[in-house]
Enzyme design. Sequence first.
Site, short mmCIF file in Angstrom:
data_model
loop_
_atom_site.label_atom_id
_atom_site.label_comp_id
_atom_site.label_asym_id
_atom_site.label_seq_id
_atom_site.Cartn_x
_atom_site.Cartn_y
_atom_site.Cartn_z
N ARG A 45 15.50 22.38 13.33
CA ARG A 45 14.91 21.18 13.92
C ARG A 45 13.49 21.47 14.40
O ARG A 45 12.66 20.58 14.51
CB ARG A 45 15.80 20.65 15.06
CG ARG A 45 15.31 19.36 15.68
CD ARG A 45 16.41 18.54 16.40
NE ARG A 45 17.45 19.34 16.96
CZ ARG A 45 17.33 20.09 18.08
NH1 ARG A 45 16.20 20.09 18.75
NH2 ARG A 45 18.35 20.81 18.50
N ASP A 69 -0.34 3.49 8.88
CA ASP A 69 0.70 3.69 7.87
C ASP A 69 0.03 3.59 6.49
O ASP A 69 -0.44 2.53 6.10
CB ASP A 69 1.78 2.61 8.04
CG ASP A 69 2.98 2.82 7.12
OD1 ASP A 69 2.80 3.37 6.02
OD2 ASP A 69 4.10 2.41 7.50
N LYS A 85 8.81 6.83 -0.40
CA LYS A 85 8.16 6.00 -1.42
C LYS A 85 7.34 6.87 -2.39
O LYS A 85 7.91 7.68 -3.08
CB LYS A 85 7.33 4.92 -0.74
CG LYS A 85 8.03 4.25 0.47
CD LYS A 85 9.23 3.41 0.08
CE LYS A 85 10.09 2.99 1.28
NZ LYS A 85 9.39 2.29 2.36
N TYR A 126 5.28 -3.13 8.47
CA TYR A 126 6.61 -2.91 7.92
C TYR A 126 7.68 -3.43 8.90
O TYR A 126 7.54 -3.28 10.11
CB TYR A 126 6.78 -1.42 7.66
CG TYR A 126 8.10 -1.07 7.05
CD1 TYR A 126 8.38 -1.37 5.72
CD2 TYR A 126 9.10 -0.46 7.80
CE1 TYR A 126 9.61 -1.07 5.16
CE2 TYR A 126 10.32 -0.15 7.24
CZ TYR A 126 10.57 -0.46 5.92
OH TYR A 126 11.78 -0.16 5.36
C1 LIG Z 1 9.63 2.11 3.69
C2 LIG Z 1 8.53 2.01 4.65
C3 LIG Z 1 8.64 2.51 5.95
C4 LIG Z 1 9.91 3.11 6.47
O1 LIG Z 1 10.22 4.31 5.82
P1 LIG Z 1 11.73 4.87 5.66
O2 LIG Z 1 11.50 6.12 4.88
O3 LIG Z 1 12.52 3.84 4.95
O4 LIG Z 1 12.23 5.11 7.04
C5 LIG Z 1 7.55 2.41 6.79
N1 LIG Z 1 6.40 1.84 6.37
C6 LIG Z 1 6.26 1.34 5.14
C7 LIG Z 1 4.97 0.71 4.74
C8 LIG Z 1 7.31 1.40 4.23
O5 LIG Z 1 7.17 0.88 3.01
#
Ligand SMILES: *Cc1c(COP(=O)(O)O)cnc(C)c1O
Length: 385
Positions: A49, A174, A199, A102
């Site tokens: 962790r 983000d 992603k 998001y």
């Molecule tokens: C999918 C996504 C998230 C969240 O990510 P997870 O891996 O599903 O927790 C946050 N921001 C954006 C822009 C996303 O597409």
Amino acid sequence: MTTDDRDSRSGPPRTNRPVVPPIVQSATFEAASIAELRRQVGGNTFYARHGNPTVAHAERLIAQLEGASHAVAFGSGMAAVSTTLLTLLQAGDHVVAQREVYGATFDLVVHWLPRLGVQVTLVDATSPEQFADATQAHTKVIYLESPTNPTLRIVDLRRVVGAARRHGVVTVMDNTFASPINQRPHELGVDVVVHSATKYLSGHSDILAGAVTASEAIAARIREARVCWGGALDPHAAWLLIRGLHTLSLRVARQNASALRIAEFLSGDRRVERVHYPFHPSHPQYALARSQMSGGGGVLSFELRGDADRTRRFVEGLRRFALAPSLGGVESLVTVPAYSSHAAMSAAERERAAVSDQLVRMAVGVEPVEDLVADIRQALDAATG
Ligand SMILES: *Cc1c(COP(=O)(O)O)cnc(C)c1O
């Protein structure tokens, strides 16, 4: 003494060593002595962790991609987002966030942060003035996401970051949608970049992962918080993430080209009302997008003419696009945001976010693009018949 002799004493021989580093799938690490144990506390060979060599390898690669000195990996994108905000904010602080973020981030900002005594102001992503006007003496964080989901609006990063710097406010962005191949926020002055590595970074829709890149000082605080909040990344997922990262630039180059080709096809079809794609000249912020991104990304959205039922028939008629949430993988996906990512909103909120029942979002994969275009054409024909 030959090189191999020397190496065989200190570690694996240089010859015939694996090209792919093996996974260190271990939650804990053995020390030879108390002195060594004390040296390892909190490092990458203590307890997973805190850190793990395979996870640390993924972190180094992501830091390089974003042009940051440090990266911290997480078990999901939301673990990265929530741990970052909980590290940077405390009761009595104020955060300015764009309204279009998001879905789970929106929940965090609008419901969870106020419960912890953090004040929140939401602003229009496309208005740098609103970001500046909302900034107050106790504002600690400005939270950004560009392009936005699902209408691909663009935040003017230079202007928003410039104003934040003048007020001494930390910017968090983000960068999931663009990926570091198309957009490098640190180069534009953003302090902290967060990713859903689920992603583009991993790219194969087979793991959940997240990452944060920042200066050494901020990354150290976030890493410390990760130990407490517990959102660590599993070594096996980190190993798959590393494999994905090796092809990131190839995949994204292909996805950029294919998404643009599909955007061009759709804008030329009279059954399509409107196309949203940052690198299509019809985008209202096309020049801004070109000035801060090097590619338009693999996500586009568009509105079909006609009613919601026609949209349903179109989406269900697609054969090469799986009807599934998410993006950034090698397979093409399609969603109708009104029924998925934005389903929890009221009709009025959806209208404000320009998410109609006819809005279709596509996340383009790496398939031959003419197959995808042909598939879209046949589904349009079938739906509009
Ligand atoms: C999918 C996504 C998230 C969240 O990510 P997870 O891996 O599903 O927790 C946050 N921001 C954006 C822009 C996303 O597409």
